[in-house]
Write an enzyme that holds these catalytic residues in place. Structure first.
Site, short mmCIF file in Angstrom:
data_model
loop_
_atom_site.label_atom_id
_atom_site.label_comp_id
_atom_site.label_asym_id
_atom_site.label_seq_id
_atom_site.Cartn_x
_atom_site.Cartn_y
_atom_site.Cartn_z
CB THR A 109 -0.95 -0.01 1.20
OG1 THR A 109 -0.20 -0.19 2.39
CG2 THR A 109 -1.97 -1.13 1.08
CB THR A 134 1.47 5.61 3.70
OG1 THR A 134 0.62 6.62 3.16
CG2 THR A 134 2.31 6.20 4.82
CB CYS A 135 2.82 0.42 3.90
SG CYS A 135 1.28 0.62 4.82
CB SER A 136 5.23 0.73 -0.65
OG SER A 136 4.54 -0.49 -0.49
CG LEU A 151 9.49 -1.82 4.66
CD1 LEU A 151 9.66 -2.61 5.95
CD2 LEU A 151 9.01 -2.74 3.54
#
Length: 241
Positions: free
Chosen positions: A46, A48-50, A54
């Site tokens: 997703t 923001t996560c990518s 992370l």
């Protein structure tokens, strides 16, 4: 969202895929006798996560290590195949990814939320925490707002909790190509001075078109430090002197 500070993390067994084998990993395997930073997010791959969550933890992993952190765990309510593929795609070799596929750990943390409006089903609310020997010392829980807020669970907030005097080193990018002696010189100069850097290899990660578009030059290496264009290896040497 209620904090779990001062409490033990939930006792859960995670079903992970390591190589071509199924390996069960327990809460004790992850936390017992260790200082661990865990951040949890809505889903692998997703936005923001990518793009941010992370990658920044992966980038600062050595800094966390210096501050006594034994491991950095990324958790999501995804299956192990998705988590492993995401880790490989992100080249996040410094992060341990844990699939909470059934949401048992996330539910035990009080962080399981409904994302039916996005077609996600039940997922984790975004948060981070510092865990010492299985006991939560500190949690940073994103505020309850519409959407997917990302304000306090980031890597910089956590590392500044561990060391209030910590200052971020400038981000460094190095354009290189295989077999280039000047690229090797620039790489060595950065390593000797303790700089972490992202190496962008022409033919693999980018082309000379990108180098010309960004720098106006048709040679490598090309170095950027903290948003400042430095130039080639000789320019880098002058910068350091």
């Amino acid at each position: 969202m209620a904090t779990m500070e001062g409490k033990k993390v939930p006792q859960v067994t995670f079903h992970t895929r390591q190589g071509d084998k199924w390996v069960d990993v327990t809460t004790d395997d992850l936390f017992k006798g260790k200082t661990v930073v865990l951040f949890s997010l809505p889903g692998a791959f997703t936005p923001t996560c990518s793009s941010t969550h992370l990658p920044r933890y992966n980038e600062l992993a050595k800094e966390f290590k210096k501050l006594g952190v034994d491991d950095i765990i990324c958790m999501s309510v995804n299956d192990t195949f998705v988590m492993n593929a995401w880790k490989a795609d992100q080249e996040a070799e410094n992060i341990t990814v844990i699939p909470d596929g059934n949401g048992d750990f996330t539910k035990g943390m009080g962080m399981l939320v409904e994302k039916d409006d996005l077609g996600f089903g039940q997922r984790s609310w975004r948060y981070s925490m510092l865990v010492k020997d299985g006991v939560v010392e500190k949690m940073f829980i994103e505020p309850t707002k519409p959407g997917d807020p990302f304000e306090v669970s980031d890597a910089d907030t956590m590392i500044k909790y561990l060391d209030p005097n910590w200052k971020a080193a400038p981000s460094v990018s190095l354009f290189t190509k295989p077999g280039c002696p000047y690229c090797t010189k620039a790489r060595v100069l950065l390593e000797e001075r303790g700089y972490e850097f992202e190496e962008i290899v022409l033919g693999r990660d980018a082309t000379m078109v990108s180098v010309r578009a960004i720098t106006g030059k048709s040679t490598v290496p090309q170095v950027f430090i903290g948003g400042q264009y430095i130039g080639g290896s000789d320019d880098l040497e002058k910068y350091f002197s």
